[in-house]
Design a protein around this motif. Structure first.
Motif, PDB file in Angstrom:
ATOM      1  N   ASP A  22       0.833  -1.209   0.000  1.00 46.73           N
ATOM      2  CA  ASP A  22       0.000   0.000   0.000  1.00 46.73           C
ATOM      3  C   ASP A  22       0.866   1.257   0.000  1.00 46.73           C
ATOM      4  N   GLY A  23       1.948   1.213  -0.723  1.00 48.08           N
ATOM      5  CA  GLY A  23       2.867   2.352  -0.784  1.00 48.08           C
ATOM      6  C   GLY A  23       4.234   1.868  -1.228  1.00 48.08           C
ATOM      7  N   GLY A  26       5.449   1.443  -4.770  1.00 47.44           N
ATOM      8  CA  GLY A  26       4.189   1.627  -5.481  1.00 47.44           C
ATOM      9  C   GLY A  26       3.933   3.071  -5.862  1.00 47.44           C
ATOM     10  N   TRP A  27       4.459   4.023  -5.076  1.00 40.52           N
ATOM     11  CA  TRP A  27       4.277   5.440  -5.436  1.00 40.52           C
ATOM     12  C   TRP A  27       5.041   5.785  -6.711  1.00 40.52           C
ATOM     13  N   TYR A 145       0.541  -3.405  -6.139  1.00 34.41           N
ATOM     14  CA  TYR A 145       1.258  -2.683  -5.090  1.00 34.41           C
ATOM     15  C   TYR A 145       0.325  -2.077  -4.043  1.00 34.41           C
ATOM     16  N   PHE A 146      -0.991  -2.043  -4.328  1.00 33.27           N
ATOM     17  CA  PHE A 146      -1.929  -1.400  -3.418  1.00 33.27           C
ATOM     18  C   PHE A 146      -3.106  -2.320  -3.152  1.00 33.27           C
ATOM     19  N   ARG A 149      -5.774   1.239  -0.637  1.00 30.43           N
ATOM     20  CA  ARG A 149      -5.777   2.516  -1.363  1.00 30.43           C
ATOM     21  C   ARG A 149      -5.851   2.336  -2.869  1.00 30.43           C
ATOM     22  N   ARG A 150      -6.149   1.122  -3.317  1.00 25.58           N
ATOM     23  CA  ARG A 150      -6.066   0.829  -4.748  1.00 25.58           C
ATOM     24  C   ARG A 150      -6.957   1.747  -5.585  1.00 25.58           C
ATOM     25  N   VAL A 153      -5.640   5.541  -5.467  1.00 23.68           N
ATOM     26  CA  VAL A 153      -4.352   5.755  -6.144  1.00 23.68           C
ATOM     27  C   VAL A 153      -4.498   5.570  -7.650  1.00 23.68           C
ATOM     28  N   ASN A 356     -12.876   4.474  -2.165  1.00 25.27           N
ATOM     29  CA  ASN A 356     -11.920   4.123  -1.123  1.00 25.27           C
ATOM     30  C   ASN A 356     -12.577   4.019   0.247  1.00 25.27           C
TER      31      ASN A 356
END
Length: 523
Positions: A22-23, A26-27, A145-146, A149-150, A153, A356
């Motif tokens: 969740d980060g 992934g950012w 990666y999330f 927060r998918r 994001v 979300n």
């Protein structure tokens, strides 16, 4: 606290996490996806600024020029399974970098085209294949990666195409006035080569659960337990002369038994049985899993994407010709397209923020957005001047953002297929969309040439969106019905289950019972 398993890793190595981060990296993936969106769908939606120039240069009709984007979208979606297979085989990074090279090659070559057929090949086939290789692997790895927060994001990162339309439409229009449409198209192709840099940032991710300090021994299945008892029963007969007796009670199965047989061969055989049962071989990863086609909820969702695609591209392609037909200047027409793009940004962010929230049934929010998007498409033909068209464009852009930014990531939700089958489902889903991508713009072009009215193009888009809403409304009922059937089946099997016991095991137990009975009588 979640940490990366390996601290020092080269930039090309995969990220190994104990759970979905969740980060983290992934950012960086989200930033790369932002620019990939801008340089793929952003360019496709801005292609309307070249529409009238191509009609004049090649002396072609609306429908024949529309085939350029139509073939491009068709190739992009039709080759989605190929993109999935290549990504699973060679990795997302390599496939996206190859896609960037193909997109740039097609656009640069198209700037030297002599006929519209040349553009069918360059932009339609070559760049279309590159769009597929660039977009789909990026959005797939971003979803991995999330978790929590998918939706947010992905929605925010997907605004890249909106900012691209907002900036590219006026910029390309001004650039055409100075250097012509051919050199403008060449400049766009060179700019799209930067997708290669975005692809190089896509590091693969591996999720490995932390092993417990003490591993609990797996519970033996009933069938294995009966096999062990049967083996011990045979051992008791063979060793009866030595005075060693092993009962067939389940409490004496290895792990609980204290008495040992004299013969070592049965013990070795028992050990092999346990080892084979406790370590099953890991299943091989499928390059493309077509089992999703047996899921009724996914089939309904795929039909939603098929019909909804009719309304995704044609409005942005025909909004400038429609405004020009109403007597609006070229500069103001470009502003309308830019306003649509800005509204789409807010639509994507708003949809991501709403989806979300928990608890919320995301499929129903998507359905409401699709219905409102249909209303926006029906409103375009009633606009007769600049501000009316601007209002319709802003409303359409906002609602388009709520749908376009979430319909592919929504595949990862349990209401559709889930995150485990996200990669294969995305490939099959986008492949099914290819039919509408091929037929949508030419169909709108034929209606415009027949009726001599650009409003008919928007009516065709609205009709497709309404059909998409119907199929989307069936996704949740199909999934709920499938889950109920799956829950009932194990219960029925458990009720009708009769354990199959080895014949000699039953006979030996009966024999022992008879002998015990006779011994009791004799006493």
């Amino acid at each position: 606290k979640m940490t990366v398993r390996a601290v020092k890793m080269p930039c090309t190595a995969p990220n190994v996490y104990t759970k979905v981060p969740d980060g983290g990296w992934g950012w960086i993936i989200a930033l790369a996806f932002f620019f990939v969106e801008a340089l793929t769908y952003g360019i496709i939606k801005s292609f309307g600024v070249f529409f009238n120039d191509l009609m004049e240069s090649f002396d072609e009709t609306n429908s024949r020029i529309s085939w350029i984007i139509s073939i491009c979208v068709f190739v992009q979606t039709f080759t989605a399974p190929l993109s999935t297979v290549l990504s699973n085989r060679f990795g997302h990074r390599f496939v996206v970098m190859v896609g960037g090279v193909l997109i740039s090659t097609g656009m640069v070559t198209a700037s030297f085209a002599c006929t519209v057929v040349d553009m069918y090949v360059t932009i339609g086939v070559i760049s279309g294949l590159g769009y597929c290789f660039s977009f789909l692997p990026t959005v797939t790895i971003l979803s991995q990666y999330f978790d929590k927060r998918r939706s947010l994001v992905t929605a925010v990162a997907s605004t890249g195409e909106c900012f691209a339309v907002f900036s590219f439409a006026p910029a390309i229009t001004a650039l055409k006035e100075r250097i012509g449409w051919r050199y403008s198209l060449l400049s766009v192709g060179v700019l799209q080569l930067s997708i290669v840099i975005c692809g190089s940032l896509l590091r693969p991710i591996i999720i490995k659960e932390q092993e417990e300090a003490k591993a609990q021994p797996p519970e033996e299945p009933t069938e294995t337990k009966y096999m062990l008892e049967n083996e011990q029963t045979r051992t008791s007969i063979e060793s009866i002369d030595s005075g060693v007796e092993i009962t067939t009670s389940p409490s004496n199965v290895p792990g609980n038994a204290k008495a040992e047989p004299k013969s070592e061969e049965p013990k070795e055989h028992v050990q092999i049985l346990i080892e084979n049962n406790s370590t099953p071989p890991e299943p091989k990863t499928k390059l493309l899993d077509f089992s999703v086609m047996r899921d009724c909820s996914f089939i309904c969702y795929a039909f939603f994407g098929l019909f909804a695609t009719l309304g995704f591209f044609a409005p942005s392609l025909y909004i400038i010709p429609l405004s020009l037909s109403l007597g609006i200047s070229k500069d103001h027409s470009a502003y309308i397209l830019s306003a649509m793009a800005i509204a789409e940004v807010f639509g994507r962010i708003s949809a991501g923020w709403v989806l979300n929230k928990k608890p919320i049934r995301k499929i129903y929010i998507e359905l409401i957005c699709v219905i409102l998007l249909s209303v926006a498409l029906f409103a375009f033909p009633f606009a007769s001047e600049f501000w009316g068209l601007m209002t319709c464009s802003v409303f359409f852009g906002f609602m388009l953002g709520t749908v376009a930014g979430t319909h592919i990531p929504l595949l990862a939700e349990d209401d559709v297929v889930g995150i485990e089958k996200m990669s294969s489902a995305a490939g099959v889903y986008v492949f099914i969309q290819s039919l509408a991508g091929l037929a949508g713009p030419p169909l709108a072009g034929v209606l415009v040439d027949t009726t001599q009215n650009y409003s008919s193009a928007f009516y065709s888009c609205a009709a497709g969106m309404v059909l998409g809403a119907v199929f989307l409304s069936l996704v949740r009922p199909c999934k709920a019905g499938l889950c109920h059937r799956q829950q009932r089946c194990p219960e029925d099997r458990a009720a009708n289950f009769v354990p199959e016991l080895p014949e000699d095991f039953i006979e030996m137990d009966i024999g022992r019972a008879e002998n015990s009975g006779k011994a009791g009588d004799s006493v």
